[in-house]
Design a protein around this motif. Sequence first.
Motif, PDB file in Angstrom:
ATOM      1  N   LYS A 165      17.726  -5.896   7.322  1.00  0.00           N
ATOM      2  CA  LYS A 165      18.178  -4.542   7.773  1.00  0.00           C
ATOM      3  C   LYS A 165      18.682  -3.840   6.521  1.00  0.00           C
ATOM      4  O   LYS A 165      19.492  -4.602   5.448  1.00  0.00           O
ATOM      5  N   ILE A 166      18.511  -2.449   6.362  1.00  0.00           N
ATOM      6  CA  ILE A 166      19.284  -1.546   5.404  1.00  0.00           C
ATOM      7  C   ILE A 166      20.473  -1.095   5.881  1.00  0.00           C
ATOM      8  O   ILE A 166      20.482  -0.554   7.153  1.00  0.00           O
ATOM      9  N   TYR A 167      21.596  -1.273   5.456  1.00  0.00           N
ATOM     10  CA  TYR A 167      22.804  -0.863   5.813  1.00  0.00           C
ATOM     11  C   TYR A 167      23.205   0.250   5.058  1.00  0.00           C
ATOM     12  O   TYR A 167      24.101   0.187   4.118  1.00  0.00           O
ATOM     13  N   SER A 168      22.440   1.453   4.834  1.00  0.00           N
ATOM     14  CA  SER A 168      22.587   2.406   3.810  1.00  0.00           C
ATOM     15  C   SER A 168      23.823   3.047   4.027  1.00  0.00           C
ATOM     16  O   SER A 168      24.493   3.294   2.613  1.00  0.00           O
ATOM     17  N   ASP A 169      24.661   3.419   4.984  1.00  0.00           N
ATOM     18  CA  ASP A 169      25.872   4.093   4.760  1.00  0.00           C
ATOM     19  C   ASP A 169      26.922   2.964   4.330  1.00  0.00           C
ATOM     20  O   ASP A 169      28.022   3.519   3.574  1.00  0.00           O
ATOM     21  N   TRP A 171      26.390   0.479   2.264  1.00  0.00           N
ATOM     22  CA  TRP A 171      26.380   0.066   1.114  1.00  0.00           C
ATOM     23  C   TRP A 171      26.874   1.430   0.289  1.00  0.00           C
ATOM     24  O   TRP A 171      27.582   1.344  -0.826  1.00  0.00           O
ATOM     25  N   TYR A 172      26.469   2.634   0.604  1.00  0.00           N
ATOM     26  CA  TYR A 172      27.047   4.041   0.166  1.00  0.00           C
ATOM     27  C   TYR A 172      28.799   3.895  -0.026  1.00  0.00           C
ATOM     28  O   TYR A 172      29.325   4.082  -0.858  1.00  0.00           O
ATOM     29  N   LEU A 217      15.079  -3.734  -2.963  1.00  0.00           N
ATOM     30  CA  LEU A 217      14.920  -2.469  -2.224  1.00  0.00           C
ATOM     31  C   LEU A 217      13.632  -1.821  -2.468  1.00  0.00           C
ATOM     32  O   LEU A 217      13.670  -1.406  -3.826  1.00  0.00           O
ATOM     33  N   SER A 219      11.329   1.457  -2.272  1.00  0.00           N
ATOM     34  CA  SER A 219      10.988   2.865  -1.963  1.00  0.00           C
ATOM     35  C   SER A 219       9.627   3.051  -1.590  1.00  0.00           C
ATOM     36  O   SER A 219       8.989   3.061  -2.839  1.00  0.00           O
ATOM     37  N   LYS A 223       9.124   5.232   3.761  1.00  0.00           N
ATOM     38  CA  LYS A 223      10.217   4.681   4.336  1.00  0.00           C
ATOM     39  C   LYS A 223      10.492   3.488   3.203  1.00  0.00           C
ATOM     40  O   LYS A 223       9.922   3.382   2.219  1.00  0.00           O
ATOM     41  N   GLN A 224      11.764   2.951   3.505  1.00  0.00           N
ATOM     42  CA  GLN A 224      12.175   2.128   2.362  1.00  0.00           C
ATOM     43  C   GLN A 224      12.122   0.576   3.099  1.00  0.00           C
ATOM     44  O   GLN A 224      12.031   0.262   4.346  1.00  0.00           O
TER      45      GLN A 224
END
Lengths: 238, 249
Positions: A165-169, A171-172, A217, A219, A223-224
Amino acid sequence: MEFNFDFSFNVINIVTGILAWGIIGILAYRFYNKQSVKLKGWKVIVAILVGIFSFSINWNLLETMVKIPLLPLGVWILYLVKGRKERWKYYRSFAWLGFFANFIFLVSTLIAIPVHHALYPEDELSTFISNAEKASIIHLHPSAMDRPLNKGNLLKLLKTMKPEKIYSDQWYQEMNTNFEPSKSNERFPYQLTGTSSKWGSGLDTIIYIEEDGKGVLISTPKKQHYFHSQDSILEGGK
Amino acid sequence: MIKQKFLIFVGSAVLVLSAVMIYWFYFSKPDSFPADEQLMEEINHVFPEAAVNIIQDTVSMDERHVVVPFISKEDDYGVTYWAWQKHKWQLLAIDTTGEPRLWKIDIKDPSTFYMVWNIHPGDQVDYMKFFIIRDRGYHVTEGIETYNPRVQMEKKVPLEGKSYGVLPLPDEWVSFMNPFIKVGSAQQPSLFFNDFFPEREMFFGWIPYDKLDKQRFPEGSVNGNRYFNGDVDIDFISILNEAEIESPR
């Protein structure tokens, strides 16, 4: 129908596109043979092409734009031009064939989507990275360390890395919650270049590598994708 | 029959002739670049504000694209851009001051992008740092998460006593931009609005430094006037603050 004006080509779109046009051609040939009065060939082609023109709605199905035709604008236009003439009845079937062609394209797209997913599974890293022999690393951020690419490991991990899973927020936030904003590392400070996606997939990619070399990751235009493993594809890691 | 043959003959003659004309007009080898006096005359004619006094040099990027730095009568350091187009050396643009610009010769191919500058010596700039930056960002759309890593690459360029210079983008920048542009263009849904502007998500910047590694404001190299002639892509490179640059923890 979807046009793809890109360098990397999508084999499945091309094949289904050819099949769709082949079916249209066969249908047109049958109609033509049935008619007692023969129109000129180029007039038949123009009637079909104008017939294709339609008002349609776009529907986003599994990240692919699907066009659903609603109003046969092309047929109406042809009718306005030719409708009052005696010969309209010979044009009519070809104009409607043109409109009907939209549904053939629609079906071909609906077939292409699962085939594409089957041949180019999104949960396998090798879909996005093949031809890793010429791969190399670029430093995208000053926090990148001088750690060369471990090509042997990369080739091995292409088969074993698992999608995560991408934990975008998260990581940000991790990168940006510093009190001194200009002091910051980047979670993905490297780029992998010199690779290409699987032959015929038509996928354009930007490939980022995580600071410890254990995550990738990717792109794509849609989607990523994020893949992770226990081993690093960079040399000299802990 | 005779009439038909005659028509075919005339038709093919016209075809060959126009092919030759088109080749000559668009593709033939460039003439030698004009002499300094001619350049000066043309610049001052089309844009008197430039008031060229000295042509410093002519710097070729390739056989069809040339940059000409100059000093004006008011001691401004400017830059002019030239290209061999339509069988003529065309004056594409004039900047009366020389803060760095990005000349995109072929907008689709970052390996044809050049940074061009002519820094006023009074600004006491010893070296410059150029940057390509893409901000860190994230978004979640219908459950699909996207994280864009921050990209920040840097190139240090010493002036070495020369006010002007031309530099192609470093290879690593080009290696990043190429897939970036491809993925971005493929994202565009429509067939008719197919232009992707990477500048919306990514930008170029620079910081001038003096001998003591202090950031300087290049007073004498900014706030110039521009002259544009036709279809040319010369972009602004913004001056950054050190606070906008990330460094590792």
